[in-house]
Motif scaffolding. Structure first.
Motif, PDB file in Angstrom:
ATOM      1  N   LEU A   1       0.840  -1.196   0.000  1.00 35.96           N
ATOM      2  CA  LEU A   1       0.000   0.000   0.000  1.00 35.96           C
ATOM      3  C   LEU A   1       0.866   1.233   0.000  1.00 35.96           C
ATOM      4  CD1 LEU A   1      -2.470   1.791   0.593  1.00 35.96           C
ATOM      5  CD2 LEU A   1      -2.160   1.203   2.990  1.00 35.96           C
TER       6      LEU A   1
ATOM      7  N   TYR B   1      -8.623   0.179  -3.005  1.00 37.11           N
ATOM      8  CA  TYR B   1      -8.001   1.050  -4.002  1.00 37.11           C
ATOM      9  C   TYR B   1      -8.612   0.703  -5.353  1.00 37.11           C
ATOM     10  CZ  TYR B   1      -5.131  -2.505  -6.322  1.00 37.11           C
ATOM     11  OH  TYR B   1      -4.715  -3.590  -7.066  1.00 37.11           O
TER      12      TYR B   1
ATOM     13  N   LEU C   1      -7.407  -4.110  -0.855  1.00 37.51           N
ATOM     14  CA  LEU C   1      -5.970  -4.219  -1.062  1.00 37.51           C
ATOM     15  C   LEU C   1      -5.281  -5.003   0.052  1.00 37.51           C
ATOM     16  CD1 LEU C   1      -3.354  -3.499  -2.533  1.00 37.51           C
ATOM     17  CD2 LEU C   1      -3.371  -1.298  -1.341  1.00 37.51           C
TER      18      LEU C   1
ATOM     19  N   ARG D   1      -2.311   3.330  -5.609  1.00 36.13           N
ATOM     20  CA  ARG D   1      -1.929   2.986  -4.236  1.00 36.13           C
ATOM     21  C   ARG D   1      -1.460   4.221  -3.472  1.00 36.13           C
ATOM     22  NH1 ARG D   1      -0.758  -2.797  -3.774  1.00 36.13           N
ATOM     23  NH2 ARG D   1      -1.690  -3.736  -5.637  1.00 36.13           N
TER      24      ARG D   1
END
Length: 290
Positions: free
Chosen positions: A38, A136, A147, A269
Motif C-alpha cells: 500500500l 483502491y 488491497l 496505491r
C-alpha cells in the motif's frame, strides 16, 4: 489532477536469464498482480492525459524548497508525475533509499486541510493494523477492490516475523517520529503470504514529517518472485503550509524487470495511502489512473 510523464534511458535491467524468460512468458498473468505494498509497475504507453516533460522530481526535503509536481489547488485532485529509468542523488531523495537508479517513479502531491497536529498524522502513519480492509482502484479489473487483508506492527525482523508472537500494537506518533527503524508486515491481495516492510522517519520537526518505507522481504506470487528486497520503495512527506493547510508529497518507486507494468497501480496505491493518512476511505475520491 494534472498527470505528467517522462522517460529517460534505454532498456530495463535483467537480473537473470531464467527470471527474464519467466517474466516474458507470464506478462499477461503479471498484469493482474499489480504490485504489493500500500505505502508503497514490457513498457506501458503513458496514461491518458499525460504529457511529456523533462522536469525531475523535486521533493521538498527542506522547508521552503521547490516542489515538483507542485501541491496544486486546495481541494483539487492530487498532482501526479511519472518517470521511467531515472537516477536520483541522495539530495534528490532526502537521503532515503530512493537514491540511485529507479526503473519507475511516481510522484503525487496535494494540499489538504487538517485541523489536528502533526502527531495525529504521525499516529495515522503508524496505524498499521488500520490498513486492513483498505480499498483502491484496480486499473486491471476496472473496479474498487480490497488491497490489504492482514497487517501488524512487529517487534523486529529477527526470527519468524510471520509468527504471532512477533506482532505488537500499532506504532505511536512518538515512535514514528523517533527515527527508529520500525518493522511491520502486510498481507495483500496481489501477492502470496505476508511481506516484511521497514518504516523510518528521516526528518521530524514541529511542522514536518518525512518517512520512507522499504520492502525487506521478496514479494512473491505462488512460485514467481515479483520483486527482490529493497525494490519497492516510497517516501512520504507532510508539512504545514499555513494554519490548518498542509502539503503532502509522496515519491513511490520500483526497481526491477517488471516496473513499467505497475505504473497505474503505483498511482492508485499512492492515492489510497494519501486518503488513509487523512482518515478517509480509499474510494472517497475518483481513481487517479484508470
Amino acid at each position: 489532477m494534472s498527470l505528467r510523464f517522462s522517460a529517460a534511458g534505454g532498456g530495463g535491467r535483467l537480473d537473470a536469464v531464467v527470471r527474464s524468460a519467466m517474466l516474458a512468458g507470464m506478462a499477461s498473468f503479471r498484469s493482474l498482480l499489480a504490485g504489493a505494498c500500500l505505502f508503497c509497475f514490457a513498457a506501458l504507453a503513458p496514461p491518458a492525459g499525460s504529457a511529456a516533460q523533462d522536469a525531475r522530481p523535486q521533493v521538498p526535503c527542506a522547508p521552503g524548497a521547490s516542489v515538483f509536481p507542485g501541491y496544486g489547488a486546495e481541494g483539487a485532485d492530487p498532482e501526479v508525475a511519472i518517470w521511467r529509468e531515472i537516477e536520483l542523488s541522495a539530495a534528490d531523495a532526502c537521503g532515503s533509499r530512493l537514491q540511485g537508479r529507479l526503473d519507475l517513479a511516481v510522484a503525487l502531491s496535494a494540499r489538504f486541510r487538517h485541523a489536528g497536529t502533526l502527531d495525529d498524522l504521525a499516529a495515522r502513519a503508524g496505524a498499521i493494523s488500520k490498513t486492513v480492509g483498505l480499498i483502491y482502484w484496480s486499473a486491471t479489473e476496472g473496479k474498487w477492490r480490497k488491497l490489504i487483508t492482514g497487517a501488524s506492527a512487529l517487534n523486529g525482523p529477527d526470527g519468524d516475523w510471520r509468527a504471532g508472537d512477533k506482532w505488537r500494537p500499532d506504532f505511536s506518533a512518538a515512535e514514528v517520529r523517533s527515527g527508529a527503524q520500525l518493522w511491520f508486515l502486510q498481507n495483500d491481495t496481489r501477492s502470496t503470504g505476508a511481506n516484511l516492510y521497514r518504516l523510518r522517519a528521516l526528518d521530524s520537526t514541529a511542522d514536518r514529517l518525512v518517512v520512507e518505507i522499504v520492502n525487506e522481504s521478496p514479494i512473491t506470487f505462488t512460485f514467481l518472485t515479483l520483486f527482490g528486497e529493497h525494490e519497492l520503495l516510497s517516501l512520504h512527506l507532510v508539512e504545514r503550509l499555513e494554519g490548518d493547510l498542509w502539503g503532502y508529497y509522496s515519491l513511490s518507486a520500483v526497481r526491477g524487470d517488471a516496473a513499467a507494468e505497475y505504473e497505474k497501480s503505483l498511482i492508485n496505491r499512492a492515492a489510497a495511502f494519501f486518503r488513509f493518512l487523512q482518515g478517509k476511505p480509499g474510494d472517497s475520491g475518483p481513481p487517479l489512473a484508470k
